[in-house]
Design an enzyme around this catalytic site. Structure first.
Site, short mmCIF file in Angstrom:
data_model
loop_
_atom_site.label_atom_id
_atom_site.label_comp_id
_atom_site.label_asym_id
_atom_site.label_seq_id
_atom_site.Cartn_x
_atom_site.Cartn_y
_atom_site.Cartn_z
CD GLU A 15 -2.71 -1.26 2.49
OE1 GLU A 15 -3.51 -0.35 2.74
OE2 GLU A 15 -2.51 -2.24 3.24
CB SER A 147 -5.86 -0.92 0.56
OG SER A 147 -5.61 0.23 1.31
CE1 TYR A 213 -7.24 4.22 -1.35
CE2 TYR A 213 -6.75 1.93 -1.87
CZ TYR A 213 -6.95 2.94 -0.94
OH TYR A 213 -6.89 2.65 0.40
NE ARG A 252 -13.61 2.48 5.45
CZ ARG A 252 -12.45 2.20 4.86
NH1 ARG A 252 -11.52 3.14 4.75
NH2 ARG A 252 -12.21 0.99 4.40
CG ASP A 254 -14.64 -1.40 5.42
OD1 ASP A 254 -15.03 -0.22 5.46
OD2 ASP A 254 -13.48 -1.72 5.07
CD GLU A 271 -11.00 -5.23 6.31
OE1 GLU A 271 -10.09 -4.38 6.18
OE2 GLU A 271 -11.01 -6.32 5.72
CG ASN A 273 -10.23 -0.44 7.38
OD1 ASN A 273 -9.47 -1.16 6.75
ND2 ASN A 273 -11.55 -0.50 7.23
N GLY A 277 -7.95 5.17 4.77
CA GLY A 277 -7.35 5.98 3.73
C GLY A 277 -7.66 7.46 3.89
#
Length: 310
Positions: A15, A147, A213, A252, A254, A271, A273, A277
């Site tokens: 990443e 990611s 992205y 964050r 998901d 999951e 984070n 990002g």
């Protein structure tokens, strides 16, 4: 006087390029907020990093903004170094970062809290060459990458041997989860507040690295056009996960929601984070903006809420 902030970015995980984009954007936002900013591309040179953070002649940054992604940047490793050096830093600490990055361990914590997760098992990567570990469709993912790096959805007709070979770069074990149909959701948490729920509608087969992205590939709907009880439960579960792992600052979570199931029974956590990002396309900053928090204001909040090692 506002503190001097060092933005750590780059690193050497898969990443790296996204981290560089995140770091540059964060540095710009910090400067807009009135901070003196130092940018540092982290290499595999611990001595150089220590000299940068704590120069022999004194001085150095007063706060670190951690914009690293992936292994060594968000799994507790860099956080441990910052703890030893007693440098305040953004995002979560060592333990929360390590648990969140270890997907099987995070799933264990979620289940212990009563949060629903997809059916899943950890298997040896090489075993995929001998057949399906569960009925298709299912998801294969590395146990410690972010990611959506290395994530595959195995449907009828897909080549499992090719997935086994592709996963070789990410270790000897993989997490295999039953695929949850329906809708992709995500919730940003700032401190003790679940900000909003975003629905993601990728124009590709699923919300993979490219969809995250590449501008225009995924439609972001915030607030998510879903029933109120699903919306509120998603926010509740995201905040519960954040607090249970001991996360701090911004995170964050998901989720997937199978909208063919009654009420909230189709909602599952995928999951969390701990360092989401921070690119112009990223979801947590987008939710903050929706909530009336500008980019420089978000950067200021994160610095103000930096962890301060004892």
């Amino acid at each position: 006087m506002k503190p001097t902030v060092a933005v750590l970015m780059g690193g050497w995980s898969p990443e790296r390029e996204i981290s560089l984009v995140s770091g540059k954007a964060c540095a710009e936002g910090l400067r807009e907020g009135g901070y003196a900013v130092l940018e540092y591309d982290v290499k595999r040179d611990l001595r150089a990093l220590i000299d940068f953070l704590r120069p022999a002649g004194g001085g150095g940054p007063e706060v670190v903004f951690n914009a690293l992604h992936g292994r060594y940047g968000e799994d507790g490793c860099i956080q441990g170094i910052l703890e030893v050096l007693a440098v305040p830093y953004t995002h979560s600490g060592v333990l929360a970062s390590a648990i969140a990055m270890d997907k099987p361990m995070a799933r264990h914590v979620f289940r212990s809290l009563g949060l629903r997760v997809a059916e899943g098992i950890v298997v040896e990567r090489r075993s995929l060459a001998f057949g399906d570990p569960m009925p298709r469709p299912y998801v294969v993912k590395p146990i410690d990458q972010g990611s959506s790096v290395g994530v595959f959805i195995m449907r009828e007709g897909d080549n499992l041997a090719a997935v086994e070979m592709a996963e070789a770069a990410f270790g000897e074990r993989v997490l295999v989860e039953k695929f949850v149909p329906g809708r992709e959701l995500t919730v940003a948490v700032m401190g003790d507040r679940a900000v909003a729920v975003t629905e993601l509608r990728p124009r590709t087969r699923f919300y993979d690295y490219e969809a995250k992205y590449t501008d225009g590939i995924t439609e972001h709907l915030v607030p998510a056009p879903i029933p109120g009880e699903v919306y509120e439960l998603a926010r509740e579960w995201a905040l519960t996960a954040h607090q249970a792992l001991g996360c701090s600052g911004l995170s964050r979570t998901d989720l997937r929601w199978d909208d063919s199931q009654p009420d909230t029974s189709g909602l599952v956590v995928l999951e969390i984070n701990t360092q989401p990002g921070m690119t112009p396309l990223s979801l947590a900053p987008e939710q903050a903006k929706w909530a009336g928090i500008s980019w420089p204001e978000l950067m200021t909040w994160m610095v103000d809420n930096a962890r301060r090692p004892q």
